[in-house]
Write an enzyme that holds these catalytic residues in place. Structure first.
Site, PDB file in Angstrom:
ATOM      1  N   TYR A 126       0.838  -1.182   0.000  1.00  0.00           N
ATOM      2  CA  TYR A 126       0.000   0.000   0.000  1.00  0.00           C
ATOM      3  C   TYR A 126       0.879   1.241   0.000  1.00  0.00           C
ATOM      4  CZ  TYR A 126      -2.882   3.822   1.252  1.00  0.00           C
ATOM      5  OH  TYR A 126      -3.478   5.039   1.216  1.00  0.00           O
TER       6      TYR A 126
ATOM      7  N   TRP B 253       1.807   5.431  -1.991  1.00  0.00           N
ATOM      8  CA  TRP B 253       1.841   6.309  -3.154  1.00  0.00           C
ATOM      9  C   TRP B 253       3.028   5.941  -4.035  1.00  0.00           C
ATOM     10  CZ3 TRP B 253      -0.863  11.014  -4.450  1.00  0.00           C
ATOM     11  CH2 TRP B 253      -1.968  11.273  -3.628  1.00  0.00           C
TER      12      TRP B 253
END
Length: 824
Positions: free
Chosen positions: A153, A155
């Site tokens: 998980y 960016w």
């Protein structure tokens, strides 16, 4: 030494007077418009390549094959910051240069507590592929798909093809499945509660158009939102429209209110009224306003009757009929720190003026976080302005340019986690979807295999995870209670990481594979998330550095060794994929009667494609159709209305999430501090980073205080502890301890300190202490690893108390931005 002291002092002054660094930043300049359009004027040996990242399209200038500068290709506030950011990422001292294996792991030592402090051994790519492929097969053969966790998980890089998490999941799907995760850290509570209340996830939805806000809103409230920081980036790539709209809002002279523990960059720039509030008390403030509305007969009874369900049950609670405690302004004031007269005036102003409540996400990242968004929708319902131009609420104005009108054109395709398969072949999609748990419960899951938890009306039993593979993301920075997370990651037999840099997560792994930055490969991305305004080429700027490989190529080779290469690649090259993604947009644009060039011309022209928004899109009002005719346009809730009371939730019988929004006191917040931990901690987003991305770049020089993360502390709290501006301080509680550089200010509510999320974890004595000192100021060393409630099990970092003291003696040097120890 004197010169360094002056530099630190100027940085602290910069941070204090801009809250966290906005002062002096242009909101309209752009440099690479000139870099791109005036390319012939450059020296002959220089070339400019257009690419993109989360912070927008970039023009990157090369000289003799090396990046020398970069800048935004559209007007952007990031002019100065982006000049070195590409070179910093490509040539960073922190880069993982070669395939590396932890020495103990390579030698067969089963002591997993050596993770994070062992030496590293360089190996060949062939040896690395052999190690990973064999270990994946061993674990899958022995334990099945439930033995492999692919969290990943975070960016990761922008791009339709080179999306690390998607590629990892794709590889694991074609080789037999894996354990996945539910939800995310950004909106873990809100995205579960909102479908019960509004029938949609809401937090990732388009908002009422900014053109409508500028025309019709009279009051704009930024509630736990700091858009001038968070709009500098987007999940895809930003087009900067959001910041430009906020600039127009400032110029409009409309009343703007910021409700926040910190006087943020947005508050400063917009000249807004700042209402300081104790962190984690947003629900009591909303209840106090709501109580005033009812007691002064200013709530919209007709709207509540027609468009909502269950308001009467909530009102009984609000007035204290259910528990003997009226939630009036006086009650709210004691909890929030907001004066009674201010609370009452807000009720009057909101009910008499067209008001847009722009809610951020920080207020739902706390224990019982579901209640904050539910209560904001309830308050907006009581005001009766939902579905009217410029009124109601919105939860994405601070993110990815929400509210920028959606353009008419085409949307590119992207790689999927579940590739197309031949008819009759088995797919692992169903098994994968069944094997997942809330993302913020990863430490709990690793530590407690077989444990059963409640989640949104169901039960989830944690699998027994033997291998963790991470590609994209940095959990040892973004997950709460880092010291517990370290213990959790001692549990798996193997931990593999694909990484660009020696992040805290990479340092905790057994096998680390070096991957490319987005500047070392070709890709495509859209801009704006909601506006879909541009298609940006993401051209390769330089060849892969050192021995880095693309995630796609790594997983293609691993799939090959598992005998499923064709299923993974579909026999397509990088450019084959990009042409196909572009064709998806091209075909959609043609249906919309919008012209686009063929792919070859687009790629050769080296510039973005821009679509325009229609007048209809500019006038779009969220929930307008529902308001105009709720029978023909019902919401996706059981009642078809806004559910202020949810029978579905009530029947779950959770003790920490009732059938209507309510205030439930968390174990730690400003209202129940202790002598050992008398200060509340809030962890806002940083101005010069995207979470932990860019933490290792030269941008750090703009905010670091004495080479540490800055911590904002109120001048009275600092004076009581003998702390002066610029001092190194130790922040600690029962979970851990960190060092930070003090920024003494009146721009934070008294009794609270602010330490920005995203600082890289840098333990001084990992493995020698249960609470090693983080030298760099990672706030999650201090935060609670506790689910928001049994409903969502989201993360709850903003309910945390600490103590702060001046650090005495010689502070240990920050070392996380250097190469780790390597075996000779």
């Amino acid at each position: 030494m004197k010169k360094q002291d002056n530099i630190n002092a100027s940085r602290r002054d910069f941070i204090k007077h801009s809250s966290l660094g906005l002062a002096g930043t242009s909101l309209t300049g752009g440099v690479v418009g000139s870099l791109v359009t005036s390319q012939p004027a450059l020296a002959a040996e220089q070339t400019t390549v257009v690419t993109a990242a989360h912070w927008g399209p970039l023009g990157v200038v090369l000289e003799d094959g090396k990046v020398v500068k970069s800048g935004p290709a559209i007007p952007s506030p990031l002019v100065n910051e982006l000049q070195t950011v590409v070179a910093d990422q490509l040539y960073s001292e922190t880069r993982v240069k070669y395939p590396m294996v932890r020495k103990g792991y390579l030698e067969g030592n089963k002591d997993t507590t050596l993770r994070g402090r062992d030496e590293w051994v360089r190996i060949s790519w062939d040896k690395a592929f052999e190690l990973v492929a064999n270990e994946m097969k061993r674990v899958r053969d022995s334990y099945g798909p439930t033995g492999i966790y692919a969290g990943s998980y975070g960016w990761y890089s922008s791009g339709a093809l080179h999306a690390a998490r998607t590629l990892l999941h794709r590889y694991l799907n074609v080789t037999g499945g894996f354990v996945g995760s539910k939800g995310d850290y950004s909106t873990g509570a809100a995205q579960v509660i909102m479908p019960h209340v509004l029938g949609t996830i809401e937090v990732y939805e388009q908002q009422t158009s900014w053109d409508v806000i500028l025309e019709s809103s009279e009051i704009v409230v930024l509630w736990s939102a700091n858009p001038l920081t968070t709009l500098r980036i987007a999940w895809t790539s930003t087009d900067q429209q959001g910041i430009e709209y906020f600039k127009k809002l400032k110029e409009s002279g409309k009343r703007i209110i910021c409700i926040d523990p910190v006087r943020s960059e947005s508050c400063e720039f917009l000249g807004a009224e700042w209402i300081p509030i104790n962190t984690a008390t947003d629900v009591p403030l909303m209840l106090g306003i709501a109580h005033t509305l009812v007691s002064e007969n200013k709530h919209d009874k007709a709207f509540l009757q027609k468009y909502t369900a269950g308001y009467d049950k909530f009102e009984e609670y609000l007035l204290g009929k259910a528990d003997g405690q009226p939630k009036d302004a006086a009650w709210a004031s004691k909890l929030t720190g907001v004066p009674v007269d201010v609370i009452k005036q807000l009720a009057t102003d909101f009910s008499t003026k067209r008001t847009m409540l722009m809610g951020g996400w920080g207020m739902q990242r706390q224990r019982h976080g579901e209640q904050s968004h539910w209560m904001m929708v309830t308050l907006a319902s009581m005001l009766g302005q939902i579905g009217l131009p410029g009124g109601g609420f919105g939860f994405s104005y601070h993110y990815a340019n929400g509210g920028a009108p959606t353009a008419t054109g085409g949307i590119i395709g992207s790689i999927t986690a579940n590739p197309s398969v031949q008819a009759g072949e088995k797919t692992w999609l169903d098994e994968t979807s069944k094997m997942s748990f809330p993302v913020a419960r990863v430490a709990d899951a690793l530590l407690n295999p077989g444990k059963t938890i409640q989640y949104n009306g169901t039960e989830i039993t944690y699998p027994d995870i033997k291998l963790v593979y991470w590609a994209g993301g940095n959990p040892f920075v973004h997950h709460q209670d880092t010291n517990t997370l370290v213990k959790a990651f001692y549990k798996p037999e193997t931990f593999i990481v694909n990484e660009v840099n020696w992040t805290p997560t990479a340092r905790m792994a057994d096998i680390v594979l070096p991957v490319t930055t987005s500047y070392e490969r070709n890709d495509l991305t859209m801009s704006g998330d909601y506006s879909m305004m541009n298609i940006y080429p993401m051209k390769q700027v330089v060849p892969p550095q050192f021995e880095a490989k693309n995630d796609y190529d790594i997983f293609a080779e691993l799939a090959k060794r598992a005998g499923v290469e064709t299923q993974f690649t579909e026999n397509k090259s990088e450019m084959d994929w990009l042409k196909g993604f572009y064709q998806t947009a091209f075909d959609a644009a043609r249906k919309n009667r919008v012209l686009m060039p063929k792919f070859e011309k687009f790629w050769e022209e080296n510039k973005p494609i821009t679509f325009k928004a229609s007048e209809k899109a500019k006038k779009w009002v969220r929930y307008e159709n529902f308001r105009n005719d709720p029978l023909l346009n019902p919401l996706g809730t059981p009642s078809g209305k806004i559910e202020i009371y949810s029978d579905v939730i009530a029947k779950m019988n959770y003790d920490d999430c009732k059938g209507h929004p309510s205030w439930m006191e968390p174990a730690e917040f400003a209202g129940n501090t202790t002598p050992e931990a008398p200060l509340a901690l809030v962890t806002p987003h940083p101005y010069y980073r995207l979470h932990s991305q860019l933490a290792h770049t030269s941008l750090r020089q703009k905010y670091a205080v004495n080479d540490r993360e800055p911590v904002l502390i109120h001048k009275d709290d600092a004076a009581a502890r003998g702390i002066a501006d610029g001092d190194i301080v130790r922040i600690y509680n029962q979970r851990g301890q960190v060092l930070a550089g003090a920024v003494v200010t009146d721009g934070i509510i008294k009794g609270t300190v602010a330490l920005h999320e995203g600082a890289w974890y840098d333990p001084a004595d990992l493995g020698q202490s249960d609470k090693p000192l983080c030298k760099n100021g990672c706030p999650n060393v201090l935060t609670r690893d506790e689910g928001t409630s049994k409903l969502a099990q989201g993360n709850s970092p903003n309910t945390c108390i600490v103590q702060v003291e001046k650090f005495t003696g010689e502070a240990p040097a920050v070392t996380v931005f250097k190469q780790p120890k390597q075996s000779a």
